[in-house]
Design an enzyme around this catalytic site. Structure first.
Site, PDB file in Angstrom:
ATOM      1  N   PRO A 175       0.792  -1.234   0.000  1.00 10.48           N
ATOM      2  CA  PRO A 175       0.000   0.000   0.000  1.00 10.48           C
ATOM      3  C   PRO A 175       0.822   1.281   0.000  1.00 10.48           C
ATOM      4  CG  PRO A 175      -0.066  -1.040   2.164  1.00 10.48           C
ATOM      5  CD  PRO A 175       0.618  -2.010   1.243  1.00 10.48           C
ATOM      6  N   ASP A 176       2.123   1.183   0.332  1.00 11.67           N
ATOM      7  CA  ASP A 176       2.981   2.371   0.322  1.00 11.67           C
ATOM      8  C   ASP A 176       4.010   2.260  -0.795  1.00 11.67           C
ATOM      9  OD1 ASP A 176       3.942   4.871   1.131  1.00 11.67           O
ATOM     10  OD2 ASP A 176       5.424   3.968   2.460  1.00 11.67           O
ATOM     11  N   LEU A 177       3.602   1.732  -1.931  1.00 12.01           N
ATOM     12  CA  LEU A 177       4.523   1.579  -3.054  1.00 12.01           C
ATOM     13  C   LEU A 177       4.866   2.957  -3.609  1.00 12.01           C
ATOM     14  CD1 LEU A 177       5.999  -0.412  -4.890  1.00 12.01           C
ATOM     15  CD2 LEU A 177       3.999  -0.393  -6.387  1.00 12.01           C
ATOM     16  N   ASN A 181      10.828   2.807  -2.993  1.00 13.47           N
ATOM     17  CA  ASN A 181      10.721   1.410  -2.576  1.00 13.47           C
ATOM     18  C   ASN A 181      11.026   0.410  -3.685  1.00 13.47           C
ATOM     19  OD1 ASN A 181      10.062   2.171  -0.008  1.00 13.47           O
ATOM     20  ND2 ASN A 181       7.853   2.055  -0.324  1.00 13.47           N
TER      21      ASN A 181
END
Length: 253
Positions: A175-177, A181
């Protein structure tokens, strides 16, 4: 993932500040980790603060036998003003560092390009806890965002789309791509990092997959600003093409 994995051992501890536990992979370390391993000060000059991406609280650890990354779990946004590094205790299986350790164990076992988890810890204080994780360091790489800022035309757009598709085929919801990252070496070999709050889901569900791509798209525009808006739109079209091809490839097997 809350279930235990085959290659793990959990050991409780009590230090000067609180009590907690450490989960680690005994196949990667001869020595049982202690709570001091999760404090940057313990490593002295071997600890180097990571200066870009994320919320801070990460260090490269240049240990004699292995390169590691130490990361503390820190809050972002408005809630960080109330509590920077404390989370609500909901049981050991809900501890964020333990969940990420176990997810990485599963992804690594499936042959996906992720940092190998070494150990994770938590310190409990009543209804709150702090957490940290130790990972193997991936060397000779730069983030996707770094490469876009350095030269947007030669950035690994297609490799990024193919890499995300590979993880999505495995059902990995990140969800925090964001652009920090995804890591690439000079040969465009890629890795994905920072799996806090990530989880495995049904890859046939398109909603979470679209949300991951939208998050990556927004992060690139935030990083590049108006000056790179056109180049990012052009590049991200390549991301989507490679991504769609990667997802279709899996369906045709």
């Amino acid at each position: 993932m809350s279930m235990r994995t085959p290659n793990e051992k959990v050991v409780p501890f009590r230090d000067a500040r609180s009590e907690g536990a450490i989960v680690f992979d005994p196949t990667t370390r001869r020595q049982t980790p202690t709570s001091e391993w999760f404090e940057a000060a313990h490593w002295g000059d071997a600890a180097e603060l990571v200066g870009s991406g994320g919320r801070g609280g990460a260090w490269f650890i240049n240990a004699p036998d292995i390169g590691m990354v130490l990361r503390r779990y820190l809050r972002g946004g408005l809630i960080a003003k109330l509590s920077r590094d404390r989370y609500v205790w909901r049981g050991e299986n809900s501890v964020r560092s333990f969940a990420e350790f176990r997810l990485l164990q599963a992804l690594h076992a499936d042959g996906l390009p992720v940092p190998r988890p070494l150990a994770a810890a938590y310190w409990r204080d009543g209804r709150r806890y702090r957490a940290a994780i130790l990972l193997t360091r991936i060397t000779n790489v730069h983030s996707f965002g770094h490469r876009v800022l350095a030269d947007a035309t030669s950035a690994p757009w297609q490799a990024s789309g193919a890499l995300v598709a590979r993880f999505h085929r495995a059902g990995l919801d990140h969800p925090d791509l964001n652009a920090h990252n995804l890591l690439f070496d000079d040969a465009a070999n890629g890795w994905m990092i920072d799996f806090d709050k990530a989880r495995l889901r049904d890859p046939s569900e398109r909603g979470w997959r679209r949300a991951n791509l939208a998050r990556l798209h927004r992060s690139l525009h935030k990083l590049g600003g108006p000056a790179l808006a056109s180049a990012i739109e052009s590049g991200f079209a390549q991301v989507r093409t490679a991504y769609d091809e990667g997802m279709t490839e899996d369906m045709e097997r």
